[in-house]
Design a protein around this motif. Sequence first.
Motif, PDB file in Angstrom:
ATOM      1  N   ASP A 361       0.846  -1.197   0.000  1.00 29.71           N
ATOM      2  CA  ASP A 361       0.000   0.000   0.000  1.00 29.71           C
ATOM      3  C   ASP A 361       0.879   1.244   0.000  1.00 29.71           C
ATOM      4  O   ASP A 361       1.978   1.246   0.558  1.00 29.71           O
ATOM      5  CB  ASP A 361      -0.908   0.024   1.232  1.00 29.71           C
ATOM      6  CG  ASP A 361      -1.947  -1.076   1.207  1.00 29.71           C
ATOM      7  OD1 ASP A 361      -2.253  -1.581   0.113  1.00 29.71           O
ATOM      8  OD2 ASP A 361      -2.444  -1.436   2.301  1.00 29.71           O
ATOM      9  N   LYS A 362       0.378   2.302  -0.608  1.00 30.45           N
ATOM     10  CA  LYS A 362       1.161   3.529  -0.700  1.00 30.45           C
ATOM     11  C   LYS A 362       0.649   4.601   0.261  1.00 30.45           C
ATOM     12  O   LYS A 362      -0.544   4.695   0.529  1.00 30.45           O
ATOM     13  CB  LYS A 362       1.166   4.058  -2.133  1.00 30.45           C
ATOM     14  CG  LYS A 362       1.960   3.175  -3.089  1.00 30.45           C
ATOM     15  CD  LYS A 362       2.162   3.835  -4.441  1.00 30.45           C
ATOM     16  CE  LYS A 362       3.087   2.988  -5.308  1.00 30.45           C
ATOM     17  NZ  LYS A 362       3.336   3.632  -6.621  1.00 30.45           N
ATOM     18  N   VAL A 363       1.568   5.395   0.743  1.00 26.37           N
ATOM     19  CA  VAL A 363       1.257   6.582   1.527  1.00 26.37           C
ATOM     20  C   VAL A 363       1.344   7.772   0.586  1.00 26.37           C
ATOM     21  O   VAL A 363       2.389   8.017  -0.026  1.00 26.37           O
ATOM     22  CB  VAL A 363       2.239   6.747   2.703  1.00 26.37           C
ATOM     23  CG1 VAL A 363       2.037   8.104   3.378  1.00 26.37           C
ATOM     24  CG2 VAL A 363       2.070   5.613   3.705  1.00 26.37           C
ATOM     25  N   ASP A 364       0.244   8.490   0.467  1.00 26.55           N
ATOM     26  CA  ASP A 364       0.156   9.615  -0.466  1.00 26.55           C
ATOM     27  C   ASP A 364      -0.120  10.887   0.331  1.00 26.55           C
ATOM     28  O   ASP A 364      -1.176  11.014   0.958  1.00 26.55           O
ATOM     29  CB  ASP A 364      -0.953   9.351  -1.484  1.00 26.55           C
ATOM     30  CG  ASP A 364      -1.012  10.402  -2.586  1.00 26.55           C
ATOM     31  OD1 ASP A 364      -0.379  11.457  -2.439  1.00 26.55           O
ATOM     32  OD2 ASP A 364      -1.700  10.159  -3.597  1.00 26.55           O
ATOM     33  N   LEU A 365       0.800  11.829   0.307  1.00 30.67           N
ATOM     34  CA  LEU A 365       0.661  13.073   1.058  1.00 30.67           C
ATOM     35  C   LEU A 365       0.258  14.244   0.173  1.00 30.67           C
ATOM     36  O   LEU A 365       0.520  15.412   0.489  1.00 30.67           O
ATOM     37  CB  LEU A 365       1.962  13.392   1.800  1.00 30.67           C
ATOM     38  CG  LEU A 365       2.434  12.343   2.809  1.00 30.67           C
ATOM     39  CD1 LEU A 365       3.696  12.806   3.518  1.00 30.67           C
ATOM     40  CD2 LEU A 365       1.344  12.011   3.821  1.00 30.67           C
ATOM     41  N   GLY A 366      -0.396  13.942  -0.926  1.00 31.54           N
ATOM     42  CA  GLY A 366      -0.937  14.989  -1.785  1.00 31.54           C
ATOM     43  C   GLY A 366       0.136  15.905  -2.336  1.00 31.54           C
ATOM     44  O   GLY A 366       1.158  15.447  -2.852  1.00 31.54           O
ATOM     45  N   VAL A 372       4.689   6.913  -1.622  1.00 33.15           N
ATOM     46  CA  VAL A 372       5.741   5.951  -1.308  1.00 33.15           C
ATOM     47  C   VAL A 372       5.088   4.694  -0.752  1.00 33.15           C
ATOM     48  O   VAL A 372       4.174   4.774   0.073  1.00 33.15           O
ATOM     49  CB  VAL A 372       6.744   6.521  -0.276  1.00 33.15           C
ATOM     50  CG1 VAL A 372       7.762   5.467   0.127  1.00 33.15           C
ATOM     51  CG2 VAL A 372       7.454   7.746  -0.829  1.00 33.15           C
ATOM     52  N   ALA A 373       5.561   3.527  -1.191  1.00 29.55           N
ATOM     53  CA  ALA A 373       5.049   2.265  -0.666  1.00 29.55           C
ATOM     54  C   ALA A 373       5.441   2.115   0.800  1.00 29.55           C
ATOM     55  O   ALA A 373       6.541   2.524   1.219  1.00 29.55           O
ATOM     56  CB  ALA A 373       5.583   1.092  -1.472  1.00 29.55           C
ATOM     57  N   MET A 374       4.560   1.547   1.593  1.00 36.21           N
ATOM     58  CA  MET A 374       4.849   1.353   3.014  1.00 36.21           C
ATOM     59  C   MET A 374       6.097   0.504   3.235  1.00 36.21           C
ATOM     60  O   MET A 374       6.785   0.657   4.249  1.00 36.21           O
ATOM     61  CB  MET A 374       3.642   0.738   3.725  1.00 36.21           C
ATOM     62  CG  MET A 374       2.533   1.752   3.966  1.00 36.21           C
ATOM     63  SD  MET A 374       0.917   1.025   4.414  1.00 36.21           S
ATOM     64  CE  MET A 374       1.343  -0.105   5.721  1.00 36.21           C
ATOM     65  N   SER A 375       6.421  -0.365   2.297  1.00 36.56           N
ATOM     66  CA  SER A 375       7.617  -1.193   2.419  1.00 36.56           C
ATOM     67  C   SER A 375       8.890  -0.350   2.475  1.00 36.56           C
ATOM     68  O   SER A 375       9.918  -0.807   2.990  1.00 36.56           O
ATOM     69  CB  SER A 375       7.707  -2.180   1.248  1.00 36.56           C
ATOM     70  OG  SER A 375       7.737  -1.492   0.012  1.00 36.56           O
ATOM     71  N   ASN A 376       8.822   0.877   1.950  1.00 35.41           N
ATOM     72  CA  ASN A 376       9.975   1.776   1.980  1.00 35.41           C
ATOM     73  C   ASN A 376       9.999   2.666   3.220  1.00 35.41           C
ATOM     74  O   ASN A 376      10.886   3.521   3.352  1.00 35.41           O
ATOM     75  CB  ASN A 376       9.993   2.656   0.729  1.00 35.41           C
ATOM     76  CG  ASN A 376      10.374   1.883  -0.513  1.00 35.41           C
ATOM     77  OD1 ASN A 376      11.223   1.002  -0.474  1.00 35.41           O
ATOM     78  ND2 ASN A 376       9.728   2.194  -1.623  1.00 35.41           N
ATOM     79  N   LEU A 377       9.029   2.473   4.111  1.00 39.72           N
ATOM     80  CA  LEU A 377       8.920   3.326   5.290  1.00 39.72           C
ATOM     81  C   LEU A 377       9.118   2.560   6.587  1.00 39.72           C
ATOM     82  O   LEU A 377       8.883   3.097   7.666  1.00 39.72           O
ATOM     83  CB  LEU A 377       7.540   4.011   5.304  1.00 39.72           C
ATOM     84  CG  LEU A 377       7.150   4.797   4.048  1.00 39.72           C
ATOM     85  CD1 LEU A 377       5.718   5.335   4.171  1.00 39.72           C
ATOM     86  CD2 LEU A 377       8.121   5.945   3.797  1.00 39.72           C
ATOM     87  N   VAL A 378       9.557   1.309   6.480  1.00 37.43           N
ATOM     88  CA  VAL A 378       9.661   0.472   7.683  1.00 37.43           C
ATOM     89  C   VAL A 378      10.838   0.852   8.570  1.00 37.43           C
ATOM     90  O   VAL A 378      10.807   0.625   9.781  1.00 37.43           O
ATOM     91  CB  VAL A 378       9.754  -1.031   7.324  1.00 37.43           C
ATOM     92  CG1 VAL A 378       8.493  -1.498   6.618  1.00 37.43           C
ATOM     93  CG2 VAL A 378      10.988  -1.326   6.473  1.00 37.43           C
TER      94      VAL A 378
END
Length: 390
Positions: A361-366, A372-378
């Motif tokens: 799933d992606k995090v989209d901050l408008g 960015v995919a959540m896998s890149n935010l771990v």
Amino acid sequence: MLFPSVSQWLSTAAVLVSTAAAYSAASTAQTDQLAAQGLVNLYNYESAHYTRGQSCQISNGYVRQEWTNLTSTQKTAFTDAILCLMSKPSISPPSEVPGARSRYDDFVATHINQTLTIHGTANFLFWHRYFVYTFEQALRNECGYNGYVPYWNWGKSALDPINSPYFDGSAESMSGNGVYEAHNATEALPTGLNPIPPGKGGGCVKTGPFKSISVNLGPVAPTLAEPEVVPGPNMGLGYNPRCMKRDISPWVSSQWNTDADTYNLIANNGSNIYWFQTIMQGLFDQGFYGVHTGGHFTFGGDPGGDIFSSPGDPMFWLHHAQIDRVWWIWQNQNIAARLNQVSATITINNTPPSRNGTLQDKVDLGVNAPPVAMSNLVSTIGGPFCYIYI
């Protein structure tokens, strides 16, 4: 006279003793020890998994510090950068956010728009990690800030937040309590349990660096029980200029944001991120605030007491840096088992029922940052990040 008299010395000493006695930070040794052990674990994990050419390492990562460890110059640089962002024009489309007047408002609008899919959800921790980082980058890239977002170690001020260096109203604080304004109890939880007794504030904040700011967006679901605090136009996205109000509550912080509360959250919820993030956010059917809701309602007010527009109060950023730090500490206790954990669905408390969230799933901050995919935010030393907490 060249030297002060004994009576002058005694008078000065009495003032100093009185000032010192006004606030005493509580110990945060339990969680600080977990953080220190976690950093050792992270170093060992990095050493075992190092990849040649890896750009970020602990040794070259930047450090987010606790607010009270910053110098006066560093504190004012941070608050000045926030005021700078508040002075820059919005880049949100007026057709979507008609009330936005500043770059700061762009961040508030993003949170308003996504509130029901970023709380009580699988992406809660991931989304807010990226959100705080993106805000930090805006301060640095758009306002020339040379530092990083500090965190608020809740336990230090849990017994006396009003007189703490976070809220004492000095030029080196995050501004003080609101002036007293008569109000009823704050129904902070959607279940109506454990309403917050009226505190000594409730009115406009008139001290510290944010005493003159205009809150432009929200509220959507206000909790401050005052007649004039009503939902803003356009579901909180319309123009609704007003002062920032606070009602700082030791009643909240002393029950849900002590060092013991944070330590127990980390130490007693190690097997699964679901219970860690759920207890962190609160068990509302039991009247339990958790450190997340407790932190927000330690200062509460408007917009701080509105789950949608809460970033309108700049203390939001220190609070969520601490949320991120607590997740970081939890991850670092057993990195191999916890780094890639994700749990829960994609709607708030699974209402309405929805699928499970995934690391894809992606995090989209408008308008504020690319998705960015959540896998890149771990990891805070992977993906777009390169920071640790000290």
